[in-house]
Design a protein around this motif. Structure first.
Motif, short mmCIF file in Angstrom:
data_model
loop_
_atom_site.label_atom_id
_atom_site.label_comp_id
_atom_site.label_asym_id
_atom_site.label_seq_id
_atom_site.Cartn_x
_atom_site.Cartn_y
_atom_site.Cartn_z
N ALA A 12 0.60 -1.30 -0.03
CA ALA A 12 -0.15 -0.16 0.24
C ALA A 12 0.82 1.34 0.28
N GLY A 13 2.67 1.29 0.15
CA GLY A 13 3.24 2.14 -0.09
C GLY A 13 4.02 2.44 -0.77
N LEU A 14 5.38 1.62 -0.61
CA LEU A 14 6.68 1.26 -1.52
C LEU A 14 5.70 0.72 -2.86
N GLY A 15 4.73 -0.25 -2.46
CA GLY A 15 5.18 -1.47 -3.94
C GLY A 15 3.78 -0.65 -4.54
N ASP A 16 3.16 0.64 -3.82
CA ASP A 16 1.76 1.06 -5.19
C ASP A 16 2.88 2.33 -6.04
N LEU A 17 4.09 3.09 -4.61
CA LEU A 17 4.51 4.22 -4.90
C LEU A 17 5.65 3.75 -6.32
N VAL A 18 6.43 2.43 -5.41
CA VAL A 18 7.31 2.15 -7.46
C VAL A 18 6.09 2.25 -8.52
N ALA A 19 5.29 1.46 -8.34
CA ALA A 19 4.55 1.16 -10.39
C ALA A 19 4.04 2.46 -10.32
N THR A 20 3.60 3.16 -9.72
CA THR A 20 3.09 4.46 -10.19
C THR A 20 4.07 5.40 -10.88
N CYS A 21 4.72 5.35 -10.21
CA CYS A 21 5.72 6.58 -10.35
C CYS A 21 7.07 6.04 -11.24
#
Length: 333
Positions: free
Chosen positions: A240-249
């Motif tokens: 919900a944090g790092l995983g989503d951040l990496v994919a979206t960025c």
């Protein structure tokens, strides 16, 4: 077999409907436009948002919200976050009294500064134990292509979160449970703002050192606010944090990163909005997240700079210069 109503036939609402159908549910998908409903019902395709992807026959579409919600065990909301209150005001009385209500939205409401689960509870008078959120590295087109993906389903009620986990576990989609609704929602909303800044860096022609730096500091900024609101910091290290951040960025499929790239290339916010039907949630939520951070005394330089660029008060290049020019400090401060 469960019946699920999904309100919102955009790319993510449609892709999540596929997840639900693959896991064994019948899905009634509400679409704002009747031509989208006809396309789904007659051709089993949502040509506007997920072209050339066949939809399961367990998905049917309707323009009638009451028909979509009738008899639903679960109601899923997938509309732009800033329109939720208005839409839900019209739908609230149609939601079955025992239905689990699930938010796919990643934003913080302007004005009230409420997370989407709070808006749902407020508008529809629903107990938070009946409200769940889904978040994680879930780019809609990849989900619709049934590429392997994991996500987080969060709810404060243990029975309901396990129920939602079962309803969404398919051959290509693996859901993990969480009770940290606050952390999941803040992570999901803030990563869009960080993705805008990463997109600006890419649009300006900068490389991996720059984007990795912005992503990492963006995660730190996200965690500061989430923890101040009562979240578990470990949530921000997960899907919900790092995983989503990496994919979206990192992905060109990301609407927020693409929006940021166009800003970096010199387009204005108005020009970008006029050129696409897709919504980049971070362009709206940057202001509400910044206000939320200020309310709690949290330093939020990325949200502050992104908000200034969106408002036309700062250039994308100025954002990068400001990022470097800030006073130096210890990393963990």
């Amino acid at each position: 077999m469960s019946k699920v109503a999904v309100f919102g036939a955009g790319s993510w609402g449609t892709a999540f409907s596929m997840v639900l159908a693959d896991a064994g549910s019948d899905v009634a998908l509400w679409a704002r436009r009747e031509d989208v409903c006809a396309n789904i019902n007659e051709r089993h395709e949502n040509s506007d948002y997920l072209p050339q992807i066949a939809l399961p026959h367990q998905i049917s579409a309707t323009h009638d919200p009451e028909r979509a919600a009738a008899g639903a065990d679960v109601v899923v909301l997938s509309v732009p976050s800033q329109t939720l209150r208005e839409n839900l005001s019209n739908w609230a009385t149609m939601i079955p009294p025992d239905a689990l209500v699930v938010s796919l939205m990643k934003g913080v409401e302007l004005g009230t500064l409420e997370r989407m689960s709070e808006v749902i509870s407020d508008v529809a008078d629903i107990d938070p134990r009946r409200i769940a959120v889904v978040t994680g590295p879930n780019l809609a087109k990849e989900i619709a292509r049934r590429e392997p993906a994991a996500s987080v389903v969060a709810c404060v009620d243990d029975d309901n979160v396990r129920r939602l986990q079962k309803l969404t576990h398919s051959k290509a989609f693996r859901p993990y449970t969480s009770h940290d609704v606050v952390g999941c929602e803040v992570g999901g909303a803030y990563k869009n703002v960080v993705a805008l800044s990463v997109g600006m860096a890419v649009g300006l022609g900068f490389g991996d050192n720059t984007t990795a730096s912005v992503i990492t500091r963006g995660l730190a900024e996200t965690a500061r606010l989430a923890v101040a609101l009562g979240a578990n910091p470990i949530t921000l290290m997960g899907l919900a944090g790092l995983g989503d951040l990496v994919a979206t960025c990192s992905s060109p499929l990301s609407r927020n990163r693409t929006f940021g790239e166009k800003l970096g290339q010199g387009m204005t916010t108005e020009e970008i909005v006029a050129s696409t039907r897709q919504v980049a949630e971070g362009a709206k939520s940057c202001k509400s997240l910044l206000e939320l951070a200020r309310r709690h005394g949290i330093d939020a330089p990325i949200a502050e700079a992104v908000d200034a660029v969106i408002d036309g008060k700062l250039s994308a290049n100025g954002l990068m210069e400001a990022f470097i020019a800030r006073d130096t400090k210890a990393e963990l401060d």
